[in-house]
Design a protein around this motif. Structure first.
Motif, mmCIF file in Angstrom:
data_model
loop_
_atom_site.group_PDB
_atom_site.id
_atom_site.type_symbol
_atom_site.label_atom_id
_atom_site.label_comp_id
_atom_site.label_asym_id
_atom_site.label_seq_id
_atom_site.Cartn_x
_atom_site.Cartn_y
_atom_site.Cartn_z
ATOM 1 N N LYS A 18 -14.555 3.709 -4.346
ATOM 2 C CA LYS A 18 -14.202 2.852 -3.194
ATOM 3 C C LYS A 18 -12.703 2.575 -3.160
ATOM 4 C CE LYS A 18 -18.661 0.515 -2.865
ATOM 5 N NZ LYS A 18 -19.373 -0.789 -2.952
ATOM 6 N N ALA A 19 -12.143 2.360 -4.378
ATOM 7 C CA ALA A 19 -10.689 2.130 -4.424
ATOM 8 C C ALA A 19 -9.938 3.369 -3.956
ATOM 9 C CB ALA A 19 -10.275 1.743 -5.834
ATOM 10 N N MET A 20 -10.438 4.548 -4.384
ATOM 11 C CA MET A 20 -9.818 5.803 -3.971
ATOM 12 C C MET A 20 -9.941 5.992 -2.464
ATOM 13 S SD MET A 20 -8.128 8.222 -5.341
ATOM 14 C CE MET A 20 -7.558 9.908 -5.071
ATOM 15 N N GLN A 21 -11.137 5.684 -1.943
ATOM 16 C CA GLN A 21 -11.321 5.816 -0.494
ATOM 17 C C GLN A 21 -10.379 4.881 0.281
ATOM 18 O OE1 GLN A 21 -15.454 5.101 0.138
ATOM 19 N NE2 GLN A 21 -16.096 7.172 -0.574
ATOM 20 N N ARG A 22 -10.230 3.658 -0.224
ATOM 21 C CA ARG A 22 -9.322 2.721 0.454
ATOM 22 C C ARG A 22 -7.882 3.224 0.377
ATOM 23 N NH1 ARG A 22 -12.529 -1.105 -2.345
ATOM 24 N NH2 ARG A 22 -10.880 -1.288 -3.912
ATOM 25 N N GLU A 23 -7.540 3.764 -0.821
ATOM 26 C CA GLU A 23 -6.167 4.231 -0.992
ATOM 27 C C GLU A 23 -5.895 5.435 -0.087
ATOM 28 O OE1 GLU A 23 -2.518 3.524 -2.147
ATOM 29 O OE2 GLU A 23 -4.219 2.334 -2.891
ATOM 30 N N ARG A 24 -6.873 6.367 -0.021
ATOM 31 C CA ARG A 24 -6.701 7.529 0.853
ATOM 32 C C ARG A 24 -6.619 7.108 2.330
ATOM 33 N NH1 ARG A 24 -11.068 11.767 -1.825
ATOM 34 N NH2 ARG A 24 -9.819 12.293 -3.700
ATOM 35 N N LYS A 25 -7.425 6.172 2.693
ATOM 36 C CA LYS A 25 -7.407 5.694 4.072
ATOM 37 C C LYS A 25 -6.069 5.038 4.387
ATOM 38 C CE LYS A 25 -10.002 2.827 7.311
ATOM 39 N NZ LYS A 25 -11.154 1.910 7.463
ATOM 40 N N ALA A 26 -5.571 4.270 3.405
ATOM 41 C CA ALA A 26 -4.265 3.618 3.615
ATOM 42 C C ALA A 26 -3.147 4.647 3.692
ATOM 43 C CB ALA A 26 -4.000 2.627 2.489
ATOM 44 N N PHE A 27 -3.291 5.750 2.830
ATOM 45 C CA PHE A 27 -2.268 6.791 2.846
ATOM 46 C C PHE A 27 -2.296 7.542 4.176
ATOM 47 C CE2 PHE A 27 -1.148 11.265 1.876
ATOM 48 C CZ PHE A 27 0.200 11.079 1.641
ATOM 49 N N ARG A 28 -3.488 7.862 4.659
ATOM 50 C CA ARG A 28 -3.606 8.563 5.936
ATOM 51 C C ARG A 28 -3.054 7.678 7.074
ATOM 52 N NH1 ARG A 28 -8.999 9.652 3.962
ATOM 53 N NH2 ARG A 28 -9.147 11.797 3.143
ATOM 54 N N ALA A 75 -0.790 5.356 6.813
ATOM 55 C CA ALA A 75 0.675 5.268 6.719
ATOM 56 C C ALA A 75 1.324 6.525 7.294
ATOM 57 C CB ALA A 75 1.082 5.069 5.271
ATOM 58 N N CYS A 76 0.725 7.699 6.949
ATOM 59 C CA CYS A 76 1.276 8.965 7.484
ATOM 60 C C CYS A 76 1.077 9.038 8.989
ATOM 61 C CB CYS A 76 0.605 10.164 6.811
ATOM 62 S SG CYS A 76 0.989 10.326 5.052
ATOM 63 N N LYS A 77 -0.025 8.556 9.466
ATOM 64 C CA LYS A 77 -0.294 8.601 10.893
ATOM 65 C C LYS A 77 0.633 7.657 11.663
ATOM 66 C CE LYS A 77 -4.105 8.216 14.175
ATOM 67 N NZ LYS A 77 -5.529 7.887 14.352
ATOM 68 N N SER A 78 0.971 6.553 11.001
ATOM 69 C CA SER A 78 1.871 5.604 11.670
ATOM 70 C C SER A 78 3.250 6.208 11.914
ATOM 71 C CB SER A 78 1.998 4.314 10.839
ATOM 72 O OG SER A 78 2.562 4.608 9.573
ATOM 73 N N MET A 80 3.069 3.768 -1.085
ATOM 74 C CA MET A 80 4.082 2.720 -0.980
ATOM 75 C C MET A 80 5.417 3.292 -0.484
ATOM 76 S SD MET A 80 3.201 0.552 -4.443
ATOM 77 C CE MET A 80 4.597 -0.523 -4.164
ATOM 78 N N LEU A 81 5.705 4.555 -0.940
ATOM 79 C CA LEU A 81 6.953 5.180 -0.472
ATOM 80 C C LEU A 81 6.848 5.587 0.990
ATOM 81 C CD1 LEU A 81 7.777 7.426 -3.571
ATOM 82 C CD2 LEU A 81 8.873 5.273 -2.914
ATOM 83 N N VAL A 82 5.664 6.140 1.370
ATOM 84 C CA VAL A 82 5.495 6.608 2.757
ATOM 85 C C VAL A 82 5.432 5.412 3.715
ATOM 86 C CG1 VAL A 82 3.899 7.813 4.296
ATOM 87 C CG2 VAL A 82 4.416 8.759 2.060
ATOM 88 N N ALA A 83 4.918 4.289 3.204
ATOM 89 C CA ALA A 83 4.795 3.117 4.080
ATOM 90 C C ALA A 83 6.134 2.404 4.299
ATOM 91 C CB ALA A 83 3.779 2.146 3.480
ATOM 92 N N SER A 84 7.204 2.981 3.790
ATOM 93 C CA SER A 84 8.527 2.364 3.967
ATOM 94 C C SER A 84 8.892 2.320 5.453
ATOM 95 C CB SER A 84 9.580 3.159 3.193
ATOM 96 O OG SER A 84 10.856 2.641 3.448
ATOM 97 N N PRO A 85 9.502 1.241 5.918
ATOM 98 C CA PRO A 85 9.878 1.173 7.346
ATOM 99 C C PRO A 85 10.975 2.168 7.706
ATOM 100 C CG PRO A 85 10.663 -0.735 6.124
ATOM 101 C CD PRO A 85 9.809 -0.002 5.194
ATOM 102 N N VAL A 86 11.664 2.664 6.690
ATOM 103 C CA VAL A 86 12.718 3.648 6.955
ATOM 104 C C VAL A 86 12.034 5.009 7.032
ATOM 105 C CG1 VAL A 86 14.885 4.628 6.182
ATOM 106 C CG2 VAL A 86 14.361 2.218 5.707
ATOM 107 N N VAL A 87 12.074 5.608 8.192
ATOM 108 C CA VAL A 87 11.347 6.871 8.419
ATOM 109 C C VAL A 87 11.914 7.983 7.565
ATOM 110 C CG1 VAL A 87 10.685 8.561 10.168
ATOM 111 C CG2 VAL A 87 10.798 6.128 10.746
#
Length: 620
Positions: free
Chosen positions: A358-368, A370-373, A408-415
């Motif tokens: 579940k933690a992995m699924q949440r992390e993957r979802k958060a990573f996807r 962040a990349c989608k954002s 955390m790196l991809v979620a940076s506000p600096v594109v």
């Protein structure tokens, strides 16, 4: 006279069974018998005086006075002579068939008579019937009286000689040769029926035989009795019954022929005697109640022994079953305890896995997310699809810690920072996969080299040329299984046609044949070389090539499967069971140079080919 009636309180006891009835010869005596004889003209006083005179003779050296007195008495008796055995009926023509003991007046003694008894009886009759002693008879002629004395003399000659007497006793006409039948009557009265029979037959045995015994006889005594009688050896030679007189033979040949006839008759009589004794013993054995009792006792002993053995075996089996049950019960409890521990551990591990999943699924979802954002860090649609694939590959290959750091790196506000972190992770992933592919390829090449070296070593020689291997293939096909000394013939063929002049043994040929059968690439090389040689010999320019088994790239740009990769895949599919949840990962690790997706695709292609081949095959 009858017995008095017994009182009611008297007790009757059976002391012994009554003996069987028998017929006895009774001598006629008494005054009324004498009166009857005198009425018939027979002088009883003179006969009695002769018998008395014979009984008083104790030896052969009597004085003349007693002989004169006996002679006078015999002379008076011969005038009207007749006693229990009528001597006047004797006929010299039938003297061999007469009863010699009865002629001498020894019928009551017979074979028990001693030599002294025989001499006395003969001397008494000589005084009565000798031509010089007897008087004149008004009833019988002189020739008849001489014939009677001849019969008396012949009886004495037979009984006075030990051999002739033994021969005559062997055919005693008064001997009872009857054998009791094996009937119910014989079984009920066994001892009274068979005891006298065995007693009277004992006289014919060469050895001393035991008695029949009674119901109290032991098993050893009964067994000794029947064993002795089954080995019975008779003294009866039946020579007295010889029909041919060898003394009357005119020549030696006739005497031999007569003797041969007599021996044949004696052998037949002896055989009948053996059968009679054997029948007697068999009937006694059948009717003997002791045998039945001994058999029942032996049967009971065997049954008791068998029952005791079965009881001991059953006790041993029960003990083994008890120990086995106790052992199984202990194992069951231990297994239950271990199963409970495993269940608790499995539940804990499952909870841990579920939590990690579940933690992995949440992390993957958060990573996807962040990349989608950041629109997957590109404005080009084609690159966006490629970046989306990279995102999925990163999710599959990175653990939760690495994925969290990357998120955390991809979620940076600096594109720009997020894009550079994303591209660095992609580069790192590609380089890692390349290293893995290279390592797998090197491992596969190393394994292939080791297999080739092992095959070469087992072949015995590493200097087999393609031409020699082609000759070996041809020799194997030309000499199929069943050929006498097949591998010696194959080795001789290869040595005769080889250009290398290398001597090959039958073991070398066997090892190389196995190597060729296992190595498909070696088969292809041999086939290719054979075709090239054929084209060269027949002047054909175009060379035929075998079906390629290795390609660098297919028509669509996909790297084709090599023969070694195919072998590794088939071996992994056979060794790794389908129930293994990590089966495809293990197969990919075994192959080394292929990913899970490529392996699944290859397996799917092979399955479709097999189905197509089966559908295209003609039905039988």
């Amino acid at each position: 006279m009858y017995l008095p009636a017994a009182d009611e309180d008297c007790l009757s006891v059976a002391l012994a069974p009554l003996s069987a009835l028998s017929i006895c010869n009774v001598e006629r005596v008494g005054r009324w018998c004498g009166l009857a004889k005198r009425q018939r003209g027979v002088s009883t006083h003179s006969a009695h005086g002769a018998a008395t005179a014979g009984a008083e003779d104790d030896d052969d050296d009597e004085d003349d006075e007693e002989a004169t007195s006996s002679a006078a008495t015999a002379t008076s008796t011969l005038k009207s002579m007749q006693n229990d055995f009528d001597l006047m009926t004797l006929d010299p023509k039938n003297k061999k068939e007469q009863d010699h003991y009865a002629v001498l007046g020894l019928a009551h003694l017979r074979f028990e008579a001693t030599e002294q008894d025989i001499k006395k009886a003969y001397k008494r009759l000589v005084l009565q019937h000798h031509p010089d002693k007897r008087g004149e008879s008004k009833t019988y002629t002189r020739e008849h009286l001489d014939a009677v004395f001849t019969c008396i003399k012949f009886a004495y000659e037979i009984l006075s000689n030990a051999d002739s007497r033994r021969a005559y006793d062997g055919v005693d006409p008064t001997f009872d040769e009857s054998v009791p039948a094996a009937s119910n009557k014989s079984k009920k009265n066994f001892y009274s029926v068979f005891t006298p029979v065995f007693a009277r037959n004992t006289r014919w045995s060469k050895a001393k035989l035991p008695k029949l015994g009674d119901e109290n006889s032991t098993f050893e005594e009964v067994d000794n009795f029947y064993s002795s009688w089954y080995e019975f050896q008779s003294t009866r030679d039946f020579s007295y019954l010889d029909k041919e007189d060898t003394d009357k033979a005119e020549c030696r040949e006739e005497r031999r022929w007569l003797d041969k006839q007599n021996k044949a008759q004696r052998a037949l009589k002896r055989k009948e005697e053996v059968n009679r004794i054997r029948t007697l013993v068999d009937n006694a054995y059948t009717c003997d109640p002791r045998i039945k009792r001994f058999k029942e006792e032996e049967k009971q002993k065997k049954a008791d022994k068998k029952a005791a053995k079965a009881a001991a075996a059953k006790a041993a089996v029960d003990e083994q079953l008890r120990i086995q049950r106790e052992k199984e019960e202990a194992e069951r409890k231990q297994a239950e305890a271990e199963a409970e521990e495993a269940r608790v551990a499995a539940e804990a591990a499952k909870k841990t896995r579920d939590a990690a999943k579940k933690a992995m699924q949440r992390e993957r979802k958060a990573f996807r997310t962040a990349c989608k954002s950041h629109n997957y860090f590109t404005e080009d649609d084609a690159k966006r699809i490629s970046h989306m694939e990279y995102v999925e590959r990163l999710c599959e290959n990175m653990n939760i810690r690495e994925l969290e750091e990357l998120r955390m790196l991809v979620a940076s506000p600096v594109v720009e920072d997020a894009r550079s972190a994303f591209e660095r992770s992609i580069s790192k992933l590609m380089s890692q996969q390349e290293r893995e592919v290279k390592a797998a390829t090197e491992a596969a090449a190393k394994r292939h080299g080791e297999a080739t070296a092992s095959a070469s070593k087992s072949a015995g020689k590493t200097d087999w040329s393609v031409e020699d291997m082609a000759l070996l293939v041809k020799a194997v096909k030309s000499n199929p299984a069943g050929t006498v000394n097949r591998w010696d013939v194959i080795a001789y063929f290869v040595n005769q046609h080889s250009s290398t002049k290398m001597e090959r043994s039958s073991k070398d040929c066997i090892a190389m044949t196995k190597r060729i059968q296992k190595d498909s690439s070696l088969k292809n090389d041999i086939t290719k070389k054979a075709f090239e040689r054929f084209d060269k010999e027949h002047g054909q320019a175009a060379s035929r090539e075998s079906v390629p088994t290795e390609r660098t790239e297919g028509p669509s740009g996909v790297v084709a499967w090599t023969a070694d990769e195919q072998k590794l895949l088939e071996r992994a599919m056979k060794t790794i069971p389908s129930s293994d949840p990590d089966r495809w990962d293990k197969i990919a690790a075994e192959v080394g140079s292929r990913s899970v997706v490529e392996i699944k695709k290859r397996v799917k292609e092979l399955v479709e080919k097999v189905k197509a081949r089966k559908s295209a095959a003609p039905s039988k």
